[in-house]
Design a protein around this motif. Structure first.
Motif: not given
Length: 175
Positions: A67-76, A139-146
């Motif tokens: 799942g995406n849910y951007g607010k939880t992505l950094p911790s995951r 989403l891709l930028k968030l994933v790559q940055s974290e």
């Protein structure tokens, strides 16, 4: 594979992939939609979602979370060993969403929260259609940055790529 995060548009197969990986590698499977909704499609607060996600990460050593849910992505992402981004063409995931609506309308899918039956929801269909142009790059930028340096990111452009990768990975881990 120990801790896997799967992201991508609705209908791309995140839940199906999560279940396959969970079964094959003995990983607990978590679906963000189950965490985000209470019965009747009531959205939980961001704080509650973050807390539930934190609890899963703190209490489990091996998992797949889809799942995406951007607010939880950094911790995951900070705890992930593998990240799969299902970056398929719009025609594939839109068709799959429509097919799923027809097949499961009025029923609660196993990857959804209890009390949240499948429904026809025009804002959701618009969200699906707009994913490629409005949400994909962010989403891709968030994933790559974290993404931690020790985490492997794999971007699949087509379901066949994902299938080939899984076949190879399963063979590698079987030997």
């Amino acid at each position: 594979m120990e801790r896997v995060t799967i992201v991508g548009p609705s209908g791309s197969g995140k839940s199906t992939l999560a279940k396959r990986l969970g079964k094959r590698f003995g990983l607990l499977v978590f679906h963000m939609d189950q965490l985000f909704f209470d019965p009747g499609w009531i959205e939980k607060s961001k704080e509650a979602l973050l807390e539930e996600t934190k609890q899963i990460l703190d209490e489990n050593e091996h998992w797949v979370i889809e799942g995406n849910y951007g607010k939880t992505l950094p911790s995951r992402l900070s705890k992930s060993t593998n990240v799969f981004f299902l970056d398929y063409p719009r025609r594939i995931y839109t068709y799959r969403v429509l097919k799923r609506l027809v097949q499961t309308y009025g029923k609660v899918r196993e990857d959804m929260a209890p009390g949240c039956p499948e429904r026809i929801d025009l804002p959701f269909l618009k969200y699906v259609w707009d994913f490629k142009t409005r949400r994909r790059d962010k989403l891709l930028k968030l994933v790559q940055s974290e993404l931690p340096s020790n985490c492997k990111l794999v971007i699949f452009k087509h379901p066949k790529e994902c299938e080939r990768y899984l076949e190879n990975e399963i063979n590698v881990y079987s030997n």
